[in-house]
Design an enzyme around this catalytic site. Sequence first.
Site, PDB file in Angstrom:
ATOM      1  N   ARG A   1      -2.739  -0.973   7.306  1.00  0.00           N
ATOM      2  CA  ARG A   1      -2.403   0.334   7.921  1.00  0.00           C
ATOM      3  C   ARG A   1      -1.041   1.023   7.477  1.00  0.00           C
ATOM      4  O   ARG A   1      -1.203   2.301   7.306  1.00  0.00           O
ATOM      5  CB  ARG A   1      -2.606   0.213   9.441  1.00  0.00           C
ATOM      6  CG  ARG A   1      -1.567  -0.712  10.012  1.00  0.00           C
ATOM      7  CD  ARG A   1      -2.296  -1.388  11.411  1.00  0.00           C
ATOM      8  NE  ARG A   1      -3.004  -2.460  10.985  1.00  0.00           N
ATOM      9  CZ  ARG A   1      -4.056  -2.893  11.601  1.00  0.00           C
ATOM     10  NH1 ARG A   1      -4.441  -2.416  12.502  1.00  0.00           N
ATOM     11  NH2 ARG A   1      -4.944  -3.903  11.125  1.00  0.00           N
ATOM     12  N   THR A   2      -0.223   0.130   7.334  1.00  0.00           N
ATOM     13  CA  THR A   2       1.210   1.195   6.892  1.00  0.00           C
ATOM     14  C   THR A   2       0.898   1.762   5.661  1.00  0.00           C
ATOM     15  O   THR A   2       1.246   2.930   5.496  1.00  0.00           O
ATOM     16  CB  THR A   2       2.467   0.006   7.104  1.00  0.00           C
ATOM     17  OG1 THR A   2       2.337  -0.573   8.318  1.00  0.00           O
ATOM     18  CG2 THR A   2       3.646   0.862   6.897  1.00  0.00           C
TER      19      THR A   2
ATOM     20  N   LYS B   1       5.230 -10.186 -15.600  1.00  0.00           N
ATOM     21  CA  LYS B   1       5.821 -10.885 -16.836  1.00  0.00           C
ATOM     22  C   LYS B   1       7.321 -11.366 -16.739  1.00  0.00           C
ATOM     23  O   LYS B   1       7.947 -11.525 -17.872  1.00  0.00           O
ATOM     24  CB  LYS B   1       5.858  -9.499 -18.020  1.00  0.00           C
ATOM     25  CG  LYS B   1       4.443  -9.064 -18.095  1.00  0.00           C
ATOM     26  CD  LYS B   1       4.506  -7.956 -19.097  1.00  0.00           C
ATOM     27  CE  LYS B   1       3.205  -7.090 -19.392  1.00  0.00           C
ATOM     28  NZ  LYS B   1       3.689  -5.836 -19.989  1.00  0.00           N
TER      29      LYS B   1
ATOM     30  N   ARG C   1       8.402  -2.151   1.345  1.00  0.00           N
ATOM     31  CA  ARG C   1       8.211  -3.221   2.277  1.00  0.00           C
ATOM     32  C   ARG C   1       8.040  -4.314   1.237  1.00  0.00           C
ATOM     33  O   ARG C   1       7.949  -4.278   0.288  1.00  0.00           O
ATOM     34  CB  ARG C   1       6.707  -3.143   2.615  1.00  0.00           C
ATOM     35  CG  ARG C   1       6.385  -4.651   3.388  1.00  0.00           C
ATOM     36  CD  ARG C   1       4.847  -4.358   4.150  1.00  0.00           C
ATOM     37  NE  ARG C   1       4.955  -3.647   5.368  1.00  0.00           N
ATOM     38  CZ  ARG C   1       4.287  -3.859   5.969  1.00  0.00           C
ATOM     39  NH1 ARG C   1       2.998  -4.609   5.871  1.00  0.00           N
ATOM     40  NH2 ARG C   1       4.200  -3.044   7.135  1.00  0.00           N
TER      41      ARG C   1
ATOM     42  N   HIS D   1      11.522  -2.196  11.203  1.00  0.00           N
ATOM     43  CA  HIS D   1      10.188  -1.572  10.916  1.00  0.00           C
ATOM     44  C   HIS D   1      10.316  -0.197  11.763  1.00  0.00           C
ATOM     45  O   HIS D   1       9.327   0.000  12.680  1.00  0.00           O
ATOM     46  CB  HIS D   1       8.878  -2.464  11.155  1.00  0.00           C
ATOM     47  CG  HIS D   1       7.386  -1.874  10.587  1.00  0.00           C
ATOM     48  ND1 HIS D   1       7.470  -0.646   9.871  1.00  0.00           N
ATOM     49  CD2 HIS D   1       6.441  -2.296  10.356  1.00  0.00           C
ATOM     50  CE1 HIS D   1       6.120  -0.430   9.666  1.00  0.00           C
ATOM     51  NE2 HIS D   1       5.521  -1.584  10.002  1.00  0.00           N
TER      52      HIS D   1
END
Lengths: 177, 308
Positions: free
Chosen positions: B57-58, B85, B107, B135
């Site tokens: 959702r975020t 890599k 995030r 948050h």
Amino acid sequence: MREKATVLNADDIERIIKRISHEIVERNKGSENLIFIGIQKKGVPLAKRIKESIEKITNSEIKLGKLDISFYRDDVNEKIKSDVNITDIPFEIKGKDIILVDDVLFTGRTIRAAMDAIMDFGRPQSIQLVVLIDRGHRELPIRADYVGKNLPTSLNEFVEVKLSETDNEDKVTICWI
Amino acid sequence: MVEKKDILNLDKFSIKEINDLMNMADSFTEILKRDVKKVPVLRGKTIINLFFEPSTRTKVSFEIAAKRLSADLINFSPNLSSLKKGESEIDTLKTINAMKIDLVIIRHSDSGYINYFAKNIPVPVINAGDGKHEHPTQALLDLYTIYKNFSKLEGLKVAIVGDILNSRVARSDIKLFNKMGLDVKVVAPSMLIPQNFSCFNAKIHSNIEEVISEADVLYMLRMQFERQDKKFYPSTKEYNEFLSLNLSRLNKMKKDSIIMHPGPVNRGIEISDEVMEMQEIVKDKIKINTQVANGVAVRMAVLYYALS
């Protein structure tokens, strides 16, 4: 800010509202297809006054919307605006003749933004512009259809519109910045 | 140079600035009801969504918000990038920065990483979930959801229930709710309460029954199994007994009170299946989907704030 001169007093503004109301009815042959949209903030009470005046002339009922153009401006990077006003156009505008109302016409950028915003709500038949004061200095090819007063100004002057709905008096003054 | 407008937490925002953001969210809510749900205000801006941790959702909410404002948004998937890599995260960020991005939404599961990141990049950074820390956009959308429901904030009683220890939502919510004059209580067993919790202004209860009948807002937290390196709770049965919302507890709630959850819900743990199935029937009470809907408008306000 020092007051320089009063340009319009309450009686002048009332006469202008009446005159423009008649001009709108004449040009549109009545008021059947009209919708009023006032640009926040001062355009809203002006739109309401003209709308009510026309309702008396044609004995009709006309819809009134409110439009805030903050998110359509082309200068967000230059100005921070945190006091965003509401936009409220709860009716269909497709095919209507929109009477767009603002207090002062200056660079034309507000009107450009307002027209873009209106187009996002639907495709009107026409948009006609009413302004109380046209102070010149246009930066875009935009003109008003109904003008309260043409007021030649210099760029370091400031036109202040006071309306009884928000400022307890009807008065237009021109000031030095 | 003007200071860049990071949003890492909401500590430096005044009450007035929070209210301004919520008013702005109101304007965006109106835009989201139009036929053309898009305004040109951030045209030409490029935003990158940098999610080092899973999200539905975020991530989608920020993506929709950016697009509604006419910004260009790029989703960066660490799993498909040169990080695989062996490129370091800070070098990845410098590479991205060289591409002239205007704003980064990020995030990360390591608490505090985002602050380090923000210090090393010259464009605004928005925290979309910082480990166990903060948050902020979730807290804003929670506050906005409460405000839209009650038309006020001052004095409302909020009970936050569940995994306080691992929840960044809980931390951001408690701080913001306190700032805005709400009365916050938490319900959790001692092993799910962080050390030094006394610095938060919230009374601790251990049984949901103690708050159920007086709360205006019952805020159910998700059990953060992915952050729990040991078992914090003996059994689901015990969790259900002390902390879960079930039908009989739903019936004990005040009239006009609401239920919130940041999602995704662990059905049968925080909220019972029966209650979840009633969402459509009691939508004035269960606000979980309203939170998601409000998230878009609130994130539009946040992006507009950071880029204007």
